[in-house]
Design an enzyme around this catalytic site. Structure first.
Site, PDB file in Angstrom:
ATOM      1  N   HIS A  50      53.864  42.124  40.702  1.00  0.00           N
ATOM      2  CA  HIS A  50      52.904  41.294  39.972  1.00  0.00           C
ATOM      3  C   HIS A  50      52.190  40.367  40.956  1.00  0.00           C
ATOM      4  CE1 HIS A  50      54.025  42.151  35.736  1.00  0.00           C
ATOM      5  NE2 HIS A  50      55.180  42.481  36.286  1.00  0.00           N
ATOM      6  N   GLU A  80      49.890  38.238  40.432  1.00  0.00           N
ATOM      7  CA  GLU A  80      49.654  36.915  39.840  1.00  0.00           C
ATOM      8  C   GLU A  80      50.903  36.048  39.851  1.00  0.00           C
ATOM      9  OE1 GLU A  80      51.231  39.268  36.326  1.00  0.00           O
ATOM     10  OE2 GLU A  80      50.176  39.654  38.213  1.00  0.00           O
ATOM     11  N   CYS A 130      51.844  46.660  37.943  1.00  0.00           N
ATOM     12  CA  CYS A 130      53.180  47.006  37.462  1.00  0.00           C
ATOM     13  C   CYS A 130      53.127  48.287  36.630  1.00  0.00           C
ATOM     14  CB  CYS A 130      53.783  45.824  36.704  1.00  0.00           C
ATOM     15  SG  CYS A 130      55.579  45.973  36.449  1.00  0.00           S
TER      16      CYS A 130
END
Length: 211
Positions: free
Chosen positions: A187, A189, A79
Site C-alpha cells: 500500500h 498510501e 494490493c
C-alpha cells in the site's frame, strides 16, 4: 485529474487522503460514466479476488479498464488491485482476472524451501529490492521499507515486469509495470516516504502522458 475506481472493495479514504497531501486533484466514481475523462486512474483493492472481479463486472468497470489501458491512459493498481491485473487467481477456486499482465495469483505456501513454516498472511514492513531503477515510477525511490498485507502472491515468468521485489521467504513481486500500467503489492498510501514518492511519480507520469 485522477479517477479512483470505486467498485466497493477499495480503501478509498487512505488513497484519497494521500492524493490530497500531494495536492493532486481526484474524483471517485462507481461507474465508468463518472470517470470517463480522467487523465489517469487508481485501482485500489482489499478483500477476495473472486468478489472483486464480480464487483468490477457489476460496476461495469472490466471493459472500461481494458479500454483505457489499450488507449495508453496511466493506471496504478494497489494490493488486490495489482493482483486483478493478472490472468487468474486460485483464491476460492480459479477466477479469471483482467489479463493485462501475464501471470497467476497463488497463495503463499506457508513453508520455505527447507520446509520451515512461516506466517501467512505476509503482514508488515519489508524492504524493497529495486531491479529497474531507470523506470520513471522509481525516481527517488530507494530500497526502503514499505507496508504489505496479503496472503496471495503474483507468480509470473515475465521478469521484465518486475520493477521491484521484496523478500518474504521468496521473491515477492512488489512493484510491476509495463508502459503506463504500474502496480504495487504493498500500500503506497501507507508506506511512508517511499510510497508517497511512488504516487507522486505516477501523477507526474500521468501529466506527461497528457501534456
Amino acid at each position: 485529474m485522477i479517477g479512483i475506481i470505486d467498485y466497493g472493495m477499495g480503501n478509498l479514504f487512505s488513497v484519497s487522503k494521500a492524493l490530497e497531501r500531494l495536492d493532486i486533484p481526484y474524483v471517485i466514481g462507481d461507474r465508468p460514466s463518472k470517470l470517463e475523462n480522467c487523465h489517469g486512474y487508481i485501482l485500489p483493492g482489499v478483500g477476495a479476488f473472486p468478489d472483486a472481479m464480480k464487483a468490477l463486472h457489476e460496476h461495469q468497470f472490466i471493459d472500461f479498464i481494458r479500454r483505457k489501458v489499450d488507449e495508453g491512459v496511466p493506471l496504478y493498481g494497489i494490493c488486490l488491485g495489482m493482483q486483478l491485473l493478472f490472468e487468474e487467481s486460485e483464491e476460492g477456486g480459479t477466477t479469471a482476472g483482467l489479463g493485462l499482465f501475464p501471470g497467476k495469483i497463488r497463495r503463499f505456501t506457508g513453508r520455505d524451501q527447507q520446509g520451515v513454516p512461516y506466517k501467512v498472511p505476509h503482514m508488515g514492513w519489508n524492504r524493497l529490492k529495486i531491479h529497474q531503477p531507470e523506470q520513471p515510477i522509481l525516481f527517488e525511490v530507494e530500497e526502503e521499507f514499505v507496508y504489505f498485507v496479503h496472503s496471495y502472491v503474483v507468480q509470473t515468468e515475465d521478469s521484465s515486469l518486475l520493477y521491484a521485489t521484496a523478500d518474504y521467504h521468496m521473491d515477492v513481486p512488489a512493484i510491476v509495470g509495463r508502459g503506463p500500467l504500474v502496480a504495487s503489492q504493498f500500500h503506497p498510501e501507507k508506506s511512508g516516504r517511499a510510497g508517497m514518492q511512488l504516487l507522486e511519480n505516477f501523477c507526474k507520469q500521468m501529466s506527461k502522458e497528457h501534456a
